[in-house]
Design an enzyme around this catalytic site. Structure first.
Site, PDB file in Angstrom:
ATOM      1  CD  GLU A  83       2.447  -5.953   3.132  1.00 33.85           C
ATOM      2  OE1 GLU A  83       3.596  -5.962   3.592  1.00 33.85           O
ATOM      3  OE2 GLU A  83       1.547  -6.837   2.532  1.00 33.85           O
TER       4      GLU A  83
ATOM      5  CB  CYS B 203      -0.752  -3.762  -3.299  1.00 33.51           C
ATOM      6  SG  CYS B 203      -2.227  -4.756  -3.476  1.00 33.51           S
TER       7      CYS B 203
ATOM      8  CG  HIS C 280      -1.606  -7.308   1.007  1.00 40.60           C
ATOM      9  ND1 HIS C 280      -0.191  -6.899   0.598  1.00 40.60           N
ATOM     10  CD2 HIS C 280      -2.019  -7.271  -0.267  1.00 40.60           C
ATOM     11  CE1 HIS C 280      -0.095  -6.582  -0.502  1.00 40.60           C
ATOM     12  NE2 HIS C 280      -1.060  -6.776  -1.073  1.00 40.60           N
TER      13      HIS C 280
END
Length: 245
Positions: free
Chosen positions: A118, A181, A203
Site C-alpha cells: 500500500e 487494515c 495486502h
C-alpha cells in the site's frame, strides 16, 4: 651481557609480543562481533486474525510461517485483532518493547489477485461490516484533527520490483480501504511520523482454498467467489518483501 642472558631476554620479549598480538586480535574480534550485534536490524511484522465469515486469515497464515531471520533483519511476528483501534494498540505495545527499525503490517484483501503493497493510508474509518468486537464506525476519522493521509515510509516500489522478480504477481495499491487494515496503517504512520521507524502495509489475496467461498461484502473480502493465491506464494512474497527493506 652474557649470551644466555640475551637469549632469555629475546625469548621473553618475543613471548610478550605474541601474547599482545593474540590479545589485540581477540579484542578486535570482540569489537567486530559487538558492532555486528549492535547493527542488527529488527522488523516487527503483523498479521490479522480471521474476520467476517472466514475461519482463517491469509495474512497471519503467511506471516506465521516466515523465518525468524531474513537477510540482516531479525523478524518478530505478531498476531493482532481485527478490531478498530485495538489492532494499533497491540502493535504499539509490542513495538515499545522491541524497538523495531521497521513495522510491516499484512492484511487480507479478498478481491485482489496479487500481492499489493500500500502506498497511502487515509484518515477515515468507514466500515461496511462490523469488526470482531461488533464495532462499525462510519465516516469517522482515525485520528481527529490528523492529516488527511500519510504515504508509506518504506520502499513500496522496490518491494514490488523484488516480489515480481521472484515470479509472483505484485503491484502497488493506492487504497488500503477504510476498514481495520487502513485504520492500523494510518494509526502507526501517525504515531511514527518524523521518527526513524519505517511503517508499511501489504495486502495479500485470500488463500486458494478461501477463494472457493464467499466473503461478507466489503473491499477486503467481497461477496462472491474470491481470487486465491497458494499459501507458499504468499509466504515467499513476504519473504522477498522483507528482504527488500
Amino acid at each position: 651481557m652474557k649470551a644466555s642472558t640475551m637469549t632469555n631476554t629475546c625469548r621473553k620479549n618475543y613471548r610478550q609480543s605474541v601474547e599482545l598480538s593474540v590479545k589485540n586480535r581477540f579484542m578486535e574480534g570482540m569489537l567486530t562481533e559487538k558492532r555486528g550485534f549492535m547493527m542488527k536490524k529488527k522488523i516487527l511484522i503483523t498479521g490479522f486474525e480471521p474476520f467476517g465469515k472466514d475461519t482463517v486469515n491469509a495474512s497471519w497464515e503467511a506471516v506465521s510461517r516466515l523465518e525468524d531471520r531474513i537477510g540482516d533483519l531479525e523478524v518478530t511476528k505478531l498476531l493482532i485483532p481485527t478490531v478498530f483501534g485495538e489492532a494499533a494498540e497491540k502493535v504499539l505495545e509490542a513495538a515499545r518493547e522491541l524497538q523495531p527499525d521497521v513495522i510491516l503490517c499484512v492484511g487480507q484483501a479478498g478481491n485482489r489477485t496479487m500481492v499489493t503493497p500500500e502506498m497511502v493510508a487515509i484518515n477515515l474509518r468507514d466500515a461496511s461490516i462490523e469488526d470482531n468486537a461488533g464495532k462499525k464506525p462510519q465516516e469517522e476519522p482515525v485520528v481527529p484533527g490528523g492529516p488527511t493521509a500519510y504515504f508509506s515510509s518504506i520502499c513500496v516500489r522496490k518491494i514490488v520490483e523484488t516480489v515480481r522478480s521472484g515470479g509472483i504477481a505484485c503491484g502497488i495499491s493506492y487504497s488500503a480501504g477504510a476498514y481495520v487494515c487502513n485504520d492500523l496503517f494510518y494509526s502507526l504512520r501517525h504515531h511514527y511520523e518524523g521518527s526513524g521507524t519505517g511503517v508499511g502495509f501489504i495486502h495479500v489475496p485470500c488463500l486458494a482454498k478461501q477463494g472457493e467461498g464467499k466473503g461478507p461484502g466489503l473491499p477486503e473480502q467481497h461477496d462472491g467467489a474470491r481470487p486465491g493465491m497458494p499459501l507458499e506464494d504468499i509466504v515467499q512474497a513476504l519473504r522477498l518483501a522483507v528482504g527488500a527493506l
